[in-house]
Design an enzyme around this catalytic site. Structure first.
Site, PDB file in Angstrom:
ATOM      1  N   CYS A 176       0.831  -1.207   0.000  1.00 37.75           N
ATOM      2  CA  CYS A 176       0.000   0.000   0.000  1.00 37.75           C
ATOM      3  C   CYS A 176       0.864   1.255   0.000  1.00 37.75           C
ATOM      4  O   CYS A 176       1.491   1.586   1.017  1.00 37.75           O
ATOM      5  CB  CYS A 176      -0.936  -0.015   1.213  1.00 37.75           C
ATOM      6  SG  CYS A 176      -1.827   1.513   1.487  1.00 37.75           S
ATOM      7  N   CYS A 211      -0.093   4.022   2.515  1.00 40.40           N
ATOM      8  CA  CYS A 211       0.262   3.617   3.883  1.00 40.40           C
ATOM      9  C   CYS A 211       1.684   4.062   4.221  1.00 40.40           C
ATOM     10  O   CYS A 211       1.977   4.447   5.359  1.00 40.40           O
ATOM     11  CB  CYS A 211       0.160   2.102   4.046  1.00 40.40           C
ATOM     12  SG  CYS A 211      -1.492   1.413   3.841  1.00 40.40           S
TER      13      CYS A 211
END
Length: 309
Positions: free
Chosen positions: A68, A71
């Site tokens: 991700c 993230c």
């Protein structure tokens, strides 16, 4: 807290699981790179490190995954703020791929995407943040969360030593940064873009403003795109630089960062003249979305240099 979820049932279930284990469960989570105020949490240690700990100190839980991209933008910001808070709150990091029970629990709460941050206070879980944001916005959101919890009597007032001395006012917030944060909270991307541009006009080296502007500009570019159609067009027209640029934006927002970088390096290698320069400049703008020391940025910079020379 409106929308709060009581974790008591999960805590009880976790205790039963621990009782069935020979030694009463796994070892406590080890500290994450952010220091003593940041801990990695697993399916086995969530009860101890988050639910029980939240009875004495607020815990922010960062649900993330290695693949991700957003993230990896939000995580370092949260770690920095947790270190600055010095124990006023704790950051617990959950890798949803490595901890399927917690990943499934997050989905049961109705959360479909990461990064996702929850606040846990006195055993109550409150959905907090969904998606990445620049540091000033994250900082303000955390301050507002804890102010709201204090007003509801859930958290104690700030220690006396943290209050301004008599006759001394608290430091005023930067009005230009405040304008950017308020615009982001309203969903006014154009207003946020202008505010970040004003900050950079005054200080072109402001890293937080650069990242904020890059995130806003990416959001503006992709908000009206049909991702599937964009990727299909890029596959059908490998020599169309604008198609490759749009496809790289779609890949960035979906966390496929290496693919986005490789796509633009390839466009630079194949292109010439203005097309080649457009691909190069767009790749450099995407670098602003990640920390300068991110290994993917270093790899892409080396690829770009090879493509150019």
């Amino acid at each position: 807290m409106h929308g709060a979820i009581d974790l008591g049932a999960r805590q009880a279930a976790s205790r039963k699981q621990q009782e069935r284990r020979a030694q009463g469960g796994g070892a406590p989570a080890q500290g994450a790179p952010g220091g003593p105020y940041v801990v990695d949490v697993t399916d086995q240690t969530f009860n101890t490190e988050v639910v029980e700990r939240s009875q004495s100190v607020p815990v922010l839980v960062d649900f993330w995954a290695e693949w991700c991209g957003p993230c990896k933008q939000l995580g370092p910001i949260l770690e920095k703020l947790a270190t600055e808070a010095a124990g006023k709150w704790i950051l617990a990091k959950v890798d949803v791929d490595a901890n399927p029970q917690l990943g499934a629990y997050m989905q049961q709460m109705g959360v479909r995407g990461i990064p996702f941050v929850a606040a846990v206070v006195a055993g109550q879980l409150l959905p907090f943040l969904n998606g990445a944001a620049p540091e000033p916005q994250v900082r303000q959101a955390i301050d507002q969360l804890f102010d709201a919890l204090r007003k509801e009597g859930i958290l104690p007032d700030a220690p006396e030593g943290e209050q301004p001395a008599p006759g001394e006012e608290a430091p005023a917030a930067d009005p230009v940064y405040s304008a950017a944060e308020e615009a982001l909270q309203r969903g006014d991307l154009d207003g946020a873009k202008l505010a970040f541009e004003r900050i950079l006009a005054a200080d072109p080296r402001d890293g937080e403003a650069k990242q904020g502007l890059a995130l806003v500009e990416l959001s503006l570019r992709v908000r009206s795109l049909d991702a599937e159609r964009v990727l299909q067009e890029a596959a059908e027209k490998p020599g169309d630089v604008q198609a490759q640029i749009s496809a790289s934006d779609v890949e960035m927002v979906s966390g496929r960062i290496d693919e986005a970088f490789d796509r633009l390096v390839g466009a630079v290698r194949r292109g010439a003249g203005d097309d080649r320069d457009a691909a190069r400049k767009h790749l450099l703008s995407l670098f602003e979305l990640l920390p300068p020391d991110d290994p993917r940025v270093g790899k892409a910079r080396r690829g770009l240099q090879s493509a150019l020379f």
